[in-house]
Scaffold this motif. Structure first.
Motif, PDB file in Angstrom:
ATOM      1  N   TRP A   1      -2.884   6.939 -16.616  1.00  0.00           N
ATOM      2  CA  TRP A   1      -2.594   5.509 -16.445  1.00  0.00           C
ATOM      3  C   TRP A   1      -2.047   4.864 -17.709  1.00  0.00           C
ATOM      4  N   ARG A   2      -2.261   5.473 -18.875  1.00  0.00           N
ATOM      5  CA  ARG A   2      -1.606   4.975 -20.094  1.00  0.00           C
ATOM      6  C   ARG A   2      -0.132   5.375 -20.124  1.00  0.00           C
ATOM      7  N   ALA A   3       0.167   6.579 -19.574  1.00  0.00           N
ATOM      8  CA  ALA A   3       1.537   7.081 -19.610  1.00  0.00           C
ATOM      9  C   ALA A   3       2.393   6.493 -18.494  1.00  0.00           C
ATOM     10  N   ALA A   4       1.790   6.161 -17.362  1.00  0.00           N
ATOM     11  CA  ALA A   4       2.559   5.710 -16.194  1.00  0.00           C
ATOM     12  C   ALA A   4       3.455   4.506 -16.490  1.00  0.00           C
ATOM     13  N   PRO A   5       2.965   3.445 -17.177  1.00  0.00           N
ATOM     14  CA  PRO A   5       3.847   2.293 -17.445  1.00  0.00           C
ATOM     15  C   PRO A   5       5.075   2.655 -18.280  1.00  0.00           C
ATOM     16  N   LEU A   6       4.974   3.690 -19.095  1.00  0.00           N
ATOM     17  CA  LEU A   6       6.120   4.111 -19.904  1.00  0.00           C
ATOM     18  C   LEU A   6       7.248   4.650 -19.033  1.00  0.00           C
ATOM     19  N   LEU A   7       6.924   4.993 -17.783  1.00  0.00           N
ATOM     20  CA  LEU A   7       7.925   5.448 -16.816  1.00  0.00           C
ATOM     21  C   LEU A   7       8.188   4.372 -15.760  1.00  0.00           C
ATOM     22  N   GLY A   8       7.617   3.195 -15.955  1.00  0.00           N
ATOM     23  CA  GLY A   8       7.797   2.120 -14.991  1.00  0.00           C
ATOM     24  C   GLY A   8       6.960   2.283 -13.745  1.00  0.00           C
ATOM     25  N   LEU A   9       5.863   3.015 -13.824  1.00  0.00           N
ATOM     26  CA  LEU A   9       5.018   3.279 -12.660  1.00  0.00           C
ATOM     27  C   LEU A   9       3.736   2.459 -12.752  1.00  0.00           C
ATOM     28  N   GLY A  10       3.282   1.931 -11.616  1.00  0.00           N
ATOM     29  CA  GLY A  10       2.046   1.181 -11.565  1.00  0.00           C
ATOM     30  C   GLY A  10       1.007   1.869 -10.717  1.00  0.00           C
ATOM     31  N   LEU A  11      -0.160   1.221 -10.559  1.00  0.00           N
ATOM     32  CA  LEU A  11      -1.261   1.805  -9.790  1.00  0.00           C
ATOM     33  C   LEU A  11      -0.867   2.074  -8.347  1.00  0.00           C
ATOM     34  N   GLU A  12       0.037   1.221  -7.795  1.00  0.00           N
ATOM     35  CA  GLU A  12       0.405   1.370  -6.383  1.00  0.00           C
ATOM     36  C   GLU A  12       1.136   2.676  -6.099  1.00  0.00           C
ATOM     37  N   ALA A  13       1.680   3.313  -7.154  1.00  0.00           N
ATOM     38  CA  ALA A  13       2.427   4.558  -6.940  1.00  0.00           C
ATOM     39  C   ALA A  13       1.540   5.683  -6.422  1.00  0.00           C
ATOM     40  N   ALA A  14       0.232   5.577  -6.664  1.00  0.00           N
ATOM     41  CA  ALA A  14      -0.675   6.650  -6.259  1.00  0.00           C
ATOM     42  C   ALA A  14      -0.983   6.647  -4.768  1.00  0.00           C
ATOM     43  N   ALA A  15      -0.873   5.493  -4.126  1.00  0.00           N
ATOM     44  CA  ALA A  15      -1.347   5.367  -2.750  1.00  0.00           C
ATOM     45  C   ALA A  15      -0.715   6.363  -1.776  1.00  0.00           C
ATOM     46  N   PRO A  16       0.633   6.516  -1.732  1.00  0.00           N
ATOM     47  CA  PRO A  16       1.205   7.463  -0.764  1.00  0.00           C
ATOM     48  C   PRO A  16       0.742   8.909  -0.986  1.00  0.00           C
ATOM     49  N   ALA A  17       0.599   9.317  -2.259  1.00  0.00           N
ATOM     50  CA  ALA A  17       0.161  10.687  -2.544  1.00  0.00           C
ATOM     51  C   ALA A  17      -1.292  10.891  -2.146  1.00  0.00           C
ATOM     52  N   GLU A  18      -2.128   9.864  -2.355  1.00  0.00           N
ATOM     53  CA  GLU A  18      -3.531   9.976  -1.979  1.00  0.00           C
ATOM     54  C   GLU A  18      -3.679   9.956  -0.459  1.00  0.00           C
ATOM     55  N   GLU A  19      -2.869   9.111   0.216  1.00  0.00           N
ATOM     56  CA  GLU A  19      -2.920   9.064   1.672  1.00  0.00           C
ATOM     57  C   GLU A  19      -2.470  10.388   2.291  1.00  0.00           C
ATOM     58  N   ALA A  20      -1.545  11.073   1.612  1.00  0.00           N
ATOM     59  CA  ALA A  20      -1.088  12.386   2.088  1.00  0.00           C
ATOM     60  C   ALA A  20      -2.068  13.496   1.725  1.00  0.00           C
ATOM     61  N   GLN A  21      -3.181  13.114   1.079  1.00  0.00           N
ATOM     62  CA  GLN A  21      -4.232  14.056   0.678  1.00  0.00           C
ATOM     63  C   GLN A  21      -3.695  15.173  -0.219  1.00  0.00           C
ATOM     64  N   LEU A  22      -2.780  14.783  -1.105  1.00  0.00           N
ATOM     65  CA  LEU A  22      -2.254  15.744  -2.080  1.00  0.00           C
ATOM     66  C   LEU A  22      -2.988  15.653  -3.406  1.00  0.00           C
ATOM     67  N   VAL A  23      -3.539  14.492  -3.700  1.00  0.00           N
ATOM     68  CA  VAL A  23      -4.204  14.275  -4.974  1.00  0.00           C
ATOM     69  C   VAL A  23      -5.293  13.236  -4.803  1.00  0.00           C
ATOM     70  N   GLU A  24      -6.297  13.295  -5.664  1.00  0.00           N
ATOM     71  CA  GLU A  24      -7.360  12.297  -5.701  1.00  0.00           C
ATOM     72  C   GLU A  24      -7.510  11.861  -7.151  1.00  0.00           C
ATOM     73  N   ILE A  25      -7.349  10.561  -7.414  1.00  0.00           N
ATOM     74  CA  ILE A  25      -7.416  10.042  -8.780  1.00  0.00           C
ATOM     75  C   ILE A  25      -8.588   9.082  -8.865  1.00  0.00           C
TER      76      ILE A  25
END
Length: 704
Positions: free
Chosen positions: A70-94
């Motif tokens: 989560w410290r690195a994500a903003p450096l790529l323009g990514l926010g917390l909401e980016a995780a939702a589709p991957a978690e919903e697809a059950q590919l990752v759990e953060i």
């Protein structure tokens, strides 16, 4: 464990991805053509771009550090909401950490990114890491993000590799040095860093990686010293992997080649050659056997400046073979003191640890034998130096057996077996052989000993043959088969293997004396005295006294037996003390001193039974019966057994580990450790850790 859910097959598959990734995060996910991974890649590519980028970012850092993500994500323009589709697809759990559904999801997420996207996420991870506390990981990510050579970054990586410490140890050092070499433009420096990476890979037990790096170094223009070091590391790799007859010759050539180039390194290489020649034993080629190595080392130029502990070690080992025990003892005593009483570099301990232990063994100094080996094991474990660890554990098991701690030797055997399996090291397990001899079950032991002997012969491992012969002799001594024991002991005592030859002679004296081969026993005693003469150690004088008693009669025999019991009783050599009580009790019974005989035989029987030396225990039991003593086979029907978990926790607590340390090692909570310890105390009839530390080792043995 988290990503595989403890699935054994998945754990095995993950372990093949490389120890550097598992030990601290200094490697990339392994890409493959697995059908399951391809399916995961398709699912990942179908995600929204921010979710795919976040998965790529998470996959690039195998430590699973969610805070870093989560410290690195903003450096790529990514926010917390980016995780939702991957978690919903059950590919990752953060949550507090990043956990992929399967290790192949991590690999698929990384493979789904382009080369530029991967470099971008590594730059972001580097930017999110603290240069003070996480410098090595930051440099690793910067190096992975580099698109071409970068000498400054290469220099920083090489420097960081020297101080990786507990974060991955040698595996991490190898990974950092490999990348450093790839980023280096100066050819000579590139060869140097490649060789350093090869040595680090060798220490981790990654033999094929080490050989591959040596091939890279050979393809570059190398100077004379670097060429000699290539030969050295290749010889060390051969010694570590196969321990055969070829290694001594290769290391001897490397040492001679190094003499005019780097005399200090040449002397260290002679130590390698000495160790390899010892392992090859009687199967070594005559021009590179132990005598040839010692002759070459003795003729080598003296070390520059004052001799170091390693110099004294080489001088003493060479003198041991060239001139005998009395000549080798002073430098070896000084060398052992230097290693144990002064701070020595870890690399030197990993290089010389087994030889330092052998030096202490040649001095008949059990305490320093154990201390040197314990230090070697500790440093090898801490640094992930699996190749040295395999050798150190082999020695440690023998040390444990000689003090009668059979269960600890068995536990170490599990670790040794795992390390050898991981590294591919092929060498006879000396602890396994002695355990077979202790148990005294000939139908089980003899085929396994014969199998070990055949494997050692095929590899050219003469020291393995020595240990199979010693195990055979001990097995037959326990069973009272003295003629068979004599034949095996004669083989073990043939030739000159330094401290090991001396250790075989007391067995030969006992076997020959009991089988009526008096002249053989007396000759063996005469040889034993050449090794024990001048020693101030109770071990040496106790064994010599026992050997003298076995070839004596009347009052002289009685006096020697009593001296042997007294001297060995002041040591921690439980097995040798029990053997001495046994032969003394046998002699006393034949002298019709039944009460005295019962005293020694009963103690011997109890000690053998406690340590699981069933053959010797049965021999003592039969002698006790002959004195008129009523005695039955040892059982543990009235003893509450410790479960395997309780036994493991008890041993760790006995070593002084805290509840937190035990819990961290076993992946259980502090409270669970405390709960198990309360059960252990109840079963053992004790109430504190102090009493646990003072308890005899056999009390911690499971008897189911």
């Amino acid at each position: 464990m988290a990503e595989t859910r403890g699935n054994p097959l998945a754990l095995l598959e993950l372990s093949r991805s490389g120890r550097a990734e598992l030990l601290g995060g200094f490697a990339l996910p392994t890409a493959g053509a697995d059908a399951l991974q391809e399916r995961y890649e398709r699912r990942i590519r179908a995600l929204p771009e921010p979710a795919r980028q976040l998965l790529l970012l998470a996959s690039a850092d195998p430590t699973g550090d969610a805070a870093l993500l989560w410290r690195a994500a903003p450096l790529l323009g990514l926010g917390l909401e980016a995780a939702a589709p991957a978690e919903e697809a059950q590919l990752v759990e953060i949550t507090r950490s990043v956990r992929f559904r399967h290790p192949l999801v991590r690999s698929a997420a990384y493979a789904a990114g382009t080369a530029e996207e991967r470099r971008a996420v590594h730059r972001a991870l580097a930017g999110a890491l603290d240069d003070e506390g996480e410098r090595q990981r930051r440099l690793w990510h910067l190096a992975t993000a580099a698109a071409g050579p970068d000498d400054q970054l290469a220099a920083e990586l090489a420097e960081a590799a020297q101080g990786v410490g507990s974060r991955g140890g040698m595996a991490a050092a190898s990974a950092l040095l490999r990348r450093s070499a790839e980023l280096t433009t100066d050819t000579r420096l590139r060869v140097e860093r490649t060789l350093s990476a090869a040595q680090a890979s060798l220490d981790t037990g990654a033999f094929e990686t080490a050989l591959g790096l040596l091939a890279r170094a050979e393809a570059l223009p190398a100077d004379a010293l670097q060429g000699a070091r290539i030969d050295l590391i290749r010889g060390r790799t051969d010694r570590a992997a196969r321990s055969g007859r070829e290694a001594p010759a290769a290391l001897l050539r490397a040492a001679r080649r190094l003499e005019p180039l780097d005399s200090r390194l040449a002397r260290h290489t002679y130590l390698d050659a000495w160790s390899a020649a010892l392992v090859a034993g009687g199967l070594a080629d005559p021009d590179s056997d132990l005598a040839a190595v010692c002759a070459a080392a003795g003729a080598a130029p003296p070390p520059p400046g004052a001799p170091t502990a390693a110099d004294l070690l080489l001088d003493g080992l060479a003198a041991l073979i060239n001139d005998g025990t009395s000549a080798g003892r002073p430098p070896l005593r000084e060398a052992v003191t230097g290693f144990l009483d002064h701070e020595m570099p870890t690399a030197l301990w990993l290089h010389c640890g087994v030889l330092v232990a052998n030096a202490a063994l040649s001095l008949w100094d059990y305490d320093r034998w154990e201390a040197a080996n314990a230090r070697h094991v500790e440093l090898a474990r801490a640094g992930g130096a699996l190749a040295p660890l395999a050798n150190a554990l082999n020695v440690r098991r023998v040390i444990a057996l000689w003090r009668g701690d059979v269960e600890f030797a068995r536990e170490l055997g599990l670790e040794e077996s795992t390390v050898k399996q991981v590294t591919g090291t092929r060498r006879v397990s000396y602890g396994d052989l002695f355990l077979l001899a202790y148990r005294g079950h000939a139908a089980e032991a003899l085929p396994l000993i014969a199998e070990s002997s055949a494997e050692a012969t095929a590899r050219g491992e003469g020291l393995g043959l020595y240990f199979t012969d010693r195990a055979t002799a001990l097995l037959h001594l326990g069973l009272g088969h003295y003629a068979e024991a004599t034949v095996a002991a004669v083989r073990a005592a043939t030739g000159d293997l330094g401290p090991f030859t001396a250790q075989a002679l007391p067995d030969l004296v006992e076997a020959a004396a009991r089988s009526g081969a008096t002249s053989v026993a007396e000759a063996a005693l005469a040889r034993l005295v050449t090794y024990t003469a001048g020693s101030d150690q109770e071990w040496a004088t106790g064994l010599e006294a026992r050997a003298r008693a076995l070839v004596s009669n009347g009052a002289a025999a009685d006096r020697h037996y009593a001296e042997a019991v007294e001297r060995l009783g002041r040591t921690r050599l439980t097995f040798e003390l029990a053997r001495t009580r046994l032969v003394y009790g046998e002699w006393l019974r034949r002298e019709r001193r039944r009460a005295d005989a019962r005293h020694h035989l009963k103690q011997a029987f109890e000690e053998f039974a406690a340590m699981g030396a069933d053959g010797f225990a049965e021999r003592a039991r039969h002698e006790l019966l002959a004195t008129g003593e009523k005695v039955r086979k040892r059982t543990a029907d009235t003893v509450d057994d410790l479960t395997p978990q309780e036994e493991h926790i008890a041993r760790l607590a006995r070593e002084g580990r805290t509840n937190a340390e035990i819990g961290a090692e076993l992946y259980i909570s502090d409270r669970t450790v405390e709960w198990h310890l309360r059960k252990v105390f109840g079963k053992l009839g004790i109430s504190s850790r102090k009493e646990l530390r003072d308890a005899p080792p056999h009390l911690l043995s499971r008897t189911r």
